[in-house]
Design an enzyme around this catalytic site. Structure first.
Site, PDB file in Angstrom:
ATOM      1  N   HIS A 100      -5.193  -0.235 -15.856  1.00 17.51           N
ATOM      2  CA  HIS A 100      -5.146   1.059 -15.168  1.00 17.51           C
ATOM      3  C   HIS A 100      -3.792   1.696 -15.484  1.00 17.51           C
ATOM      4  CE1 HIS A 100      -7.577  -1.565 -12.488  1.00 17.51           C
ATOM      5  NE2 HIS A 100      -8.245  -0.476 -12.135  1.00 17.51           N
ATOM      6  N   ASP A 103      -0.954   0.388 -13.415  1.00 18.65           N
ATOM      7  CA  ASP A 103      -0.520  -0.986 -13.710  1.00 18.65           C
ATOM      8  C   ASP A 103       0.669  -1.006 -14.655  1.00 18.65           C
ATOM      9  OD1 ASP A 103      -2.865  -1.771 -12.395  1.00 18.65           O
ATOM     10  OD2 ASP A 103      -3.985  -1.986 -14.266  1.00 18.65           O
ATOM     11  N   GLU A 267     -19.721  -6.428 -12.989  1.00 19.73           N
ATOM     12  CA  GLU A 267     -18.865  -7.525 -12.533  1.00 19.73           C
ATOM     13  C   GLU A 267     -19.667  -8.535 -11.725  1.00 19.73           C
ATOM     14  OE1 GLU A 267     -15.294  -8.169  -9.355  1.00 19.73           O
ATOM     15  OE2 GLU A 267     -14.965  -6.622 -10.881  1.00 19.73           O
TER      16      GLU A 267
END
Length: 436
Positions: A100, A103, A267
């Site tokens: 991201h 980050d 996920e």
């Protein structure tokens, strides 16, 4: 050059199933050939920047447990974090990483400063990629952590927040393209609601539909060749998220004319939260033509939240990769370890060990899945189960050749009285266990 964070650890190598070395692969050999392709090229492993290098080891009842020298909000710290991250990717032999924007860059005072910071760190990442050969699997924007997004980003009641989020995504797509990223991901952690008392569902869904159309339009405008991915999740942090599961997202894409433009990043932990198995979500995405990539982890089945642990269940991985392979394998997607250490695992080598175990587990699952496909262990019984639909009259019925009245007439004339046949579930479960 070594940062010293991982001491004198050497590059992780494959040592075979008999090895007891915790810093070695027992099952993942990148050069092993599986179904005519190198294992590395099947699995396309990626490291998640956020869990591996940003998460401080906190929980709702206690703060930071990890002591990392880059835990400061400065460009100098961001570059140190990048140095350690790329050293880690190379030690592990991971071909990809994901991030991201928040980050990798320091938080600025405004959008312009955030953009400058992101551009600066992208310059640094580009050099790191050239030096290491590591590639970007996907980039994304963090549209959920800052308090400005507490009521959503695309679905926010304030149009200025929508605009800020849209501008942020634009800069993140630019960064992803510049770094050669193969996908761009959107995850709507705050795109949902806490209560319907203050929520206009239709308005928010229309806002989200327009937002995603803007992303797709921009992708084509700049010639980004990667895949746009949405990552479903039913809840957490929002009570109810609009990207609940594969079926929900597909319905959303169809409504806003995006089913041929956007695919899904699925996920394992999010599937469990939605009340599904991982293989269910993968199989459904394949059936609907929207499978793109996976975030690999596992949830604690006794907890009601997303624990993001490293995978360690080989039968689960075998069934997951069975559906990945059956659908033709990854195109631009891959296996991103969206998994984090437990907060007591504070040693640098714990980060290596967690990923090594996850990669070995996935490798075992892949090999079992490939063998099941080669042997037609599951596909042959499936073909037999549905064989009746290959007959001429069945095909005509399926393709609109008969009206409801004509079907009724046939049933009466032929005295159709079908008898049930065994689904053979126990046999098939035993077959799977033979391979894992």
């Amino acid at each position: 050059m070594s940062t010293g964070f991982f001491g004198d650890t050497a590059k992780i190598k494959y040592e075979g199933p008999e090895s007891t070395n915790p810093l070695a692969f027992r099952h993942y050999n990148p050069d092993d050939v599986v179904l005519g392709k190198r294992m590395e090229d099947h699995l396309r492993f990626a490291v998640a920047y956020w869990h591996s290098f940003v998460w401080p080891g906190g929980d709702p009842f206690g703060g930071q447990t990890f002591e990392r020298p880059w835990f400061k909000d400065s460009m100098e710290a961001a570059k140190l974090k990048a140095d350690v991250a790329f050293e880690f990717f190379q030690l592990l032999g991971a071909p990809f990483y994901c991030f991201h924007d928040a980050d990798v860059r320091p938080e600025g005072r405004n959008f312009a400063e955030n953009t400058r910071n992101l551009n600066d760190i992208v310059d640094y990442f580009a050099k790191k990629q050239d030096e290491s050969g590591v590639k970007l699997l996907w980039g994304t924007a963090n549209l959920f952590s800052n308090r400005r997004f507490m009521a959503g980003a695309a679905t926010n009641p304030d149009p200025d927040v929508f605009a800020f989020a849209a501008a942020t995504v634009k800069t993140c797509i630019d960064a992803t393209q510049r770094l050669g990223g193969e996908n761009y991901v959107l995850w709507g952690g705050r795109e949902g609601y806490e209560t319907l008392l203050n929520t206009d569902l239709k308005r928010e869904l229309d806002q989200l539909g327009r937002f995603l159309n803007l992303v797709v339009e921009y992708k084509h405008k700049i010639g980004f060749k990667g895949t746009i991915l949405i990552e479903p999740k039913p809840q957490e942090p929002t009570k109810h998220q609009y990207d609940y599961d594969v079926a929900t997202v597909y319905g959303f894409l169809k409504k806003y004319g995006l089913e041929n433009e956007v695919k899904l990043n699925i996920e394992q932990g999010h599937a469990i939260l939605a009340g599904h198995s991982f293989e269910h979500e993968l199989a459904l995405a394949n059936a609907l033509g929207v499978f793109g990539s996976i975030d690999m982890n596992r949830n604690d089945y006794q907890s009601g939240w997303d624990t993001d642990q490293f995978p360690n269940n080989v039968p689960e991985m075998a069934l997951a990769y069975y559906h990945v392979l059956a659908g033709g394998g990854f195109k631009t997607g891959g296996t991103n370890f969206d998994a984090k250490l437990r907060r007591q695992s504070i040693d640098p080598e714990d980060l290596l060990i967690g990923h090594i175990g996850g990669m070995d587990c996935c490798a075992r699952g892949l090999k079992a899945a490939a063998k099941m496909i080669e042997d037609k262990a599951l596909s042959a019984p499936l073909e037999e189960r549905y064989a009746g639909w290959n007959e001429l009259e069945a095909q005509k019925m399926l393709q609109g050749g008969f009206s409801l009245e004509e079907i009724e007439a046939r049933v009466l004339k032929a005295d159709v009285n079908p008898q049930p046949k065994s689904g053979r579930q126990e046999l098939l479960e035993n077959v799977v266990n033979r391979y894992v």
